[in-house]
Write a protein that holds these residues in place. Structure first.
Motif, PDB file in Angstrom:
ATOM      1  N   VAL A 122       0.833  -1.205   0.000  1.00 26.36           N
ATOM      2  CA  VAL A 122       0.000   0.000   0.000  1.00 26.36           C
ATOM      3  C   VAL A 122       0.866   1.252   0.000  1.00 26.36           C
ATOM      4  O   VAL A 122       0.632   2.207  -0.759  1.00 26.36           O
ATOM      5  CB  VAL A 122      -0.962  -0.010   1.213  1.00 26.36           C
ATOM      6  CG1 VAL A 122      -1.653   1.344   1.367  1.00 26.36           C
ATOM      7  CG2 VAL A 122      -1.994  -1.115   1.065  1.00 26.36           C
ATOM      8  N   VAL A 123       1.901   1.267   0.864  1.00 22.32           N
ATOM      9  CA  VAL A 123       2.811   2.420   0.922  1.00 22.32           C
ATOM     10  C   VAL A 123       3.549   2.582  -0.401  1.00 22.32           C
ATOM     11  O   VAL A 123       3.711   3.702  -0.911  1.00 22.32           O
ATOM     12  CB  VAL A 123       3.814   2.247   2.091  1.00 22.32           C
ATOM     13  CG1 VAL A 123       4.882   3.338   2.041  1.00 22.32           C
ATOM     14  CG2 VAL A 123       3.081   2.282   3.421  1.00 22.32           C
ATOM     15  N   TRP A 124       3.983   1.460  -0.975  1.00 25.95           N
ATOM     16  CA  TRP A 124       4.703   1.493  -2.258  1.00 25.95           C
ATOM     17  C   TRP A 124       3.827   2.086  -3.365  1.00 25.95           C
ATOM     18  O   TRP A 124       4.269   2.941  -4.132  1.00 25.95           O
ATOM     19  CB  TRP A 124       5.158   0.078  -2.604  1.00 25.95           C
ATOM     20  CG  TRP A 124       5.703  -0.083  -4.001  1.00 25.95           C
ATOM     21  CD1 TRP A 124       6.714   0.631  -4.570  1.00 25.95           C
ATOM     22  CD2 TRP A 124       5.257  -1.024  -4.991  1.00 25.95           C
ATOM     23  NE1 TRP A 124       6.940   0.199  -5.864  1.00 25.95           N
ATOM     24  CE2 TRP A 124       6.059  -0.810  -6.138  1.00 25.95           C
ATOM     25  CE3 TRP A 124       4.284  -2.016  -5.015  1.00 25.95           C
ATOM     26  CZ2 TRP A 124       5.892  -1.568  -7.306  1.00 25.95           C
ATOM     27  CZ3 TRP A 124       4.125  -2.765  -6.163  1.00 25.95           C
ATOM     28  CH2 TRP A 124       4.916  -2.541  -7.292  1.00 25.95           C
ATOM     29  N   LEU A 125       2.576   1.650  -3.454  1.00 26.65           N
ATOM     30  CA  LEU A 125       1.657   2.186  -4.461  1.00 26.65           C
ATOM     31  C   LEU A 125       1.360   3.669  -4.223  1.00 26.65           C
ATOM     32  O   LEU A 125       1.274   4.462  -5.174  1.00 26.65           O
ATOM     33  CB  LEU A 125       0.350   1.384  -4.458  1.00 26.65           C
ATOM     34  CG  LEU A 125       0.449  -0.068  -4.940  1.00 26.65           C
ATOM     35  CD1 LEU A 125      -0.885  -0.785  -4.751  1.00 26.65           C
ATOM     36  CD2 LEU A 125       0.868  -0.135  -6.405  1.00 26.65           C
ATOM     37  N   PHE A 126       1.234   4.041  -2.963  1.00 27.75           N
ATOM     38  CA  PHE A 126       0.955   5.446  -2.632  1.00 27.75           C
ATOM     39  C   PHE A 126       2.124   6.343  -3.025  1.00 27.75           C
ATOM     40  O   PHE A 126       1.932   7.419  -3.607  1.00 27.75           O
ATOM     41  CB  PHE A 126       0.666   5.563  -1.132  1.00 27.75           C
ATOM     42  CG  PHE A 126       0.390   6.970  -0.680  1.00 27.75           C
ATOM     43  CD1 PHE A 126      -0.857   7.541  -0.886  1.00 27.75           C
ATOM     44  CD2 PHE A 126       1.379   7.718  -0.054  1.00 27.75           C
ATOM     45  CE1 PHE A 126      -1.115   8.846  -0.468  1.00 27.75           C
ATOM     46  CE2 PHE A 126       1.131   9.020   0.357  1.00 27.75           C
ATOM     47  CZ  PHE A 126      -0.115   9.582   0.155  1.00 27.75           C
ATOM     48  N   VAL A 127       3.339   5.867  -2.709  1.00 32.58           N
ATOM     49  CA  VAL A 127       4.530   6.675  -2.986  1.00 32.58           C
ATOM     50  C   VAL A 127       4.809   6.771  -4.483  1.00 32.58           C
ATOM     51  O   VAL A 127       5.082   7.853  -5.013  1.00 32.58           O
ATOM     52  CB  VAL A 127       5.759   6.079  -2.252  1.00 32.58           C
ATOM     53  CG1 VAL A 127       7.055   6.718  -2.749  1.00 32.58           C
ATOM     54  CG2 VAL A 127       5.623   6.302  -0.756  1.00 32.58           C
ATOM     55  N   SER A 128       4.732   5.639  -5.184  1.00 35.44           N
ATOM     56  CA  SER A 128       5.137   5.609  -6.589  1.00 35.44           C
ATOM     57  C   SER A 128       4.038   6.040  -7.551  1.00 35.44           C
ATOM     58  O   SER A 128       4.312   6.673  -8.579  1.00 35.44           O
ATOM     59  CB  SER A 128       5.625   4.211  -6.963  1.00 35.44           C
ATOM     60  OG  SER A 128       4.587   3.263  -6.773  1.00 35.44           O
ATOM     61  N   GLN A 129       2.777   5.722  -7.248  1.00 35.61           N
ATOM     62  CA  GLN A 129       1.696   5.987  -8.185  1.00 35.61           C
ATOM     63  C   GLN A 129       0.935   7.280  -7.886  1.00 35.61           C
ATOM     64  O   GLN A 129       0.575   8.023  -8.805  1.00 35.61           O
ATOM     65  CB  GLN A 129       0.708   4.807  -8.192  1.00 35.61           C
ATOM     66  CG  GLN A 129       1.337   3.475  -8.561  1.00 35.61           C
ATOM     67  CD  GLN A 129       1.861   3.464  -9.986  1.00 35.61           C
ATOM     68  OE1 GLN A 129       1.285   4.091 -10.884  1.00 35.61           O
ATOM     69  NE2 GLN A 129       2.964   2.759 -10.211  1.00 35.61           N
ATOM     70  N   ILE A 130       0.684   7.552  -6.610  1.00 35.79           N
ATOM     71  CA  ILE A 130      -0.117   8.723  -6.258  1.00 35.79           C
ATOM     72  C   ILE A 130       0.763   9.960  -6.039  1.00 35.79           C
ATOM     73  O   ILE A 130       0.570  11.000  -6.662  1.00 35.79           O
ATOM     74  CB  ILE A 130      -0.965   8.426  -4.998  1.00 35.79           C
ATOM     75  CG1 ILE A 130      -1.924   7.259  -5.277  1.00 35.79           C
ATOM     76  CG2 ILE A 130      -1.754   9.667  -4.567  1.00 35.79           C
ATOM     77  CD1 ILE A 130      -2.745   6.824  -4.085  1.00 35.79           C
ATOM     78  N   GLY A 176      10.332   6.119  -4.691  1.00 34.00           N
ATOM     79  CA  GLY A 176       9.628   5.110  -5.471  1.00 34.00           C
ATOM     80  C   GLY A 176      10.572   4.123  -6.125  1.00 34.00           C
ATOM     81  O   GLY A 176      10.313   2.922  -6.142  1.00 34.00           O
ATOM     82  N   SER A 177      11.700   4.617  -6.671  1.00 28.47           N
ATOM     83  CA  SER A 177      12.669   3.718  -7.300  1.00 28.47           C
ATOM     84  C   SER A 177      13.329   2.801  -6.287  1.00 28.47           C
ATOM     85  O   SER A 177      13.601   1.633  -6.572  1.00 28.47           O
ATOM     86  CB  SER A 177      13.732   4.545  -8.034  1.00 28.47           C
ATOM     87  OG  SER A 177      14.448   5.365  -7.120  1.00 28.47           O
ATOM     88  N   ILE A 178      13.594   3.324  -5.075  1.00 32.25           N
ATOM     89  CA  ILE A 178      14.181   2.488  -4.013  1.00 32.25           C
ATOM     90  C   ILE A 178      13.217   1.373  -3.626  1.00 32.25           C
ATOM     91  O   ILE A 178      13.605   0.205  -3.478  1.00 32.25           O
ATOM     92  CB  ILE A 178      14.533   3.348  -2.779  1.00 32.25           C
ATOM     93  CG1 ILE A 178      15.679   4.305  -3.119  1.00 32.25           C
ATOM     94  CG2 ILE A 178      14.925   2.452  -1.595  1.00 32.25           C
ATOM     95  CD1 ILE A 178      15.988   5.292  -2.017  1.00 32.25           C
ATOM     96  N   MET A 179      11.949   1.714  -3.475  1.00 31.67           N
ATOM     97  CA  MET A 179      10.955   0.712  -3.100  1.00 31.67           C
ATOM     98  C   MET A 179      10.714  -0.275  -4.238  1.00 31.67           C
ATOM     99  O   MET A 179      10.418  -1.441  -3.993  1.00 31.67           O
ATOM    100  CB  MET A 179       9.650   1.398  -2.689  1.00 31.67           C
ATOM    101  CG  MET A 179       9.783   2.277  -1.457  1.00 31.67           C
ATOM    102  SD  MET A 179       8.219   2.925  -0.834  1.00 31.67           S
ATOM    103  CE  MET A 179       7.554   1.490  -0.001  1.00 31.67           C
ATOM    104  N   ASP A 180      10.846   0.168  -5.490  1.00 35.36           N
ATOM    105  CA  ASP A 180      10.737  -0.742  -6.633  1.00 35.36           C
ATOM    106  C   ASP A 180      11.808  -1.824  -6.552  1.00 35.36           C
ATOM    107  O   ASP A 180      11.545  -3.010  -6.805  1.00 35.36           O
ATOM    108  CB  ASP A 180      10.874   0.030  -7.948  1.00 35.36           C
ATOM    109  CG  ASP A 180       9.633   0.855  -8.250  1.00 35.36           C
ATOM    110  OD1 ASP A 180       8.582   0.574  -7.638  1.00 35.36           O
ATOM    111  OD2 ASP A 180       9.734   1.775  -9.079  1.00 35.36           O
ATOM    112  N   LYS A 181      13.034  -1.410  -6.220  1.00 36.32           N
ATOM    113  CA  LYS A 181      14.137  -2.371  -6.087  1.00 36.32           C
ATOM    114  C   LYS A 181      13.873  -3.335  -4.933  1.00 36.32           C
ATOM    115  O   LYS A 181      14.133  -4.537  -5.039  1.00 36.32           O
ATOM    116  CB  LYS A 181      15.460  -1.635  -5.860  1.00 36.32           C
ATOM    117  CG  LYS A 181      15.889  -0.735  -7.016  1.00 36.32           C
ATOM    118  CD  LYS A 181      16.198  -1.550  -8.257  1.00 36.32           C
ATOM    119  CE  LYS A 181      16.686  -0.650  -9.387  1.00 36.32           C
ATOM    120  NZ  LYS A 181      16.938  -1.410 -10.632  1.00 36.32           N
TER     121      LYS A 181
END
Length: 258
Positions: A44-52, A59-64
């Protein structure tokens, strides 16, 4: 342009919900529910940070972390994932669909009544004497690894042999007997123990082992209680308790144990 919501979107949401539900059940049964909650919070946090919020660096750090974390989760929960995938393939509805292609005549014709009666009579005899027993009948899933934990026998199914193996003074009576391809493959085997909290407290370690093996594969596990002499059967993670000779024979016949 307005967002179009169609039948494919409904199917998409239902499939995602179904996947999350199965993951929830898997984690709950393996006592990893907190891990599941933690993963969902991270997603949820990853989607909020990268998408919203569109935070590129975070976002790139969490993608990795997500790409590496998936591999880590597969390694960490490989046994649970294997069990999850097996349960999907061994679901009762799937088995019913497969059985449609097999005629009733062929199923009845292939049943080995002699082997079934040998097991039933042995269980009834041990039940009267209150001798504990645990018999596991292999079906589609091979039990070679489980058989390797005990002593190899490779003998015909025989009532007296079964009773002698589970005789109280026998060195093999504490373990499980594995029956494969209509032969007694091994005895004194060690089974995985179920950690389910739904097992009645009066049931002992044999019942937990029977439930454990039935949760991991499609084997049929028969238990004779040493305390009460009651006969139980575990199939696909479910118990049938206090069985009579007729009921036990009926179950083994219907499940095409031999």
């Amino acid at each position: 342009m307005l967002f179009e919501f169609g039948i494919k979107d409904i199917i998409d949401i239902l499939l995602v919900a179904l996947m999350l539900y199965y993951l929830y059940r898997l984690m709950k049964e393996s006592r990893s529910l907190n891990v599941f909650i933690g993963i969902m919070m991270f997603v949820v946090v990853w989607l909020f940070v990268s998408q919203i919020m569109e935070m590129r660096l975070l976002g790139s750090i969490m993608d990795k972390l997500v790409s590496v974390g998936v591999i880590g989760l597969i390694i960490l929960f490989q046994e649970d994932i294997r069990k999850f995938l097996y349960n999907m393939g061994a679901h009762q509805r799937m088995n019913k669909i497969l059985r449609i292609f097999t005629s009733d005549h062929e199923r009845v014709k292939n049943i080995d009544k002699e082997s079934i009666m040998a097991v039933v009579l042995a269980c009834m005899s041990m039940s009267k004497r209150k001798e504990g027993a645990l018999i596991v009948i292999e079906r589609m899933t091979p039990l070679t690894e489980v058989a390797d934990t005990g002593d190899k026998i490779d003998a015909n199914i025989n009532q007296r042999l079964i009773e002698n193996i589970f005789f109280k003074n026998s060195p093999l009576h504490d373990g499980a007997m594995i029956i494969s391809n209509k032969r007694i493959l091994a005895a004194g085997c060690i089974l995985p123990v179920s950690h389910s909290l739904n097992i009645p407290k009066e049931l002992g370690l044999r019942h937990r082992a029977a439930l454990g093996i039935s949760q991991q594969c499609d084997a049929i596990a028969i238990v004779v209680s040493e305390e009460t002499g009651g006969i139980s059967v575990a199939i696909q993670g479910n118990f049938q308790l206090r069985l009579s000779a007729e009921k036990l024979e009926s179950i083994l016949t219907q499940e095409k144990a031999f």
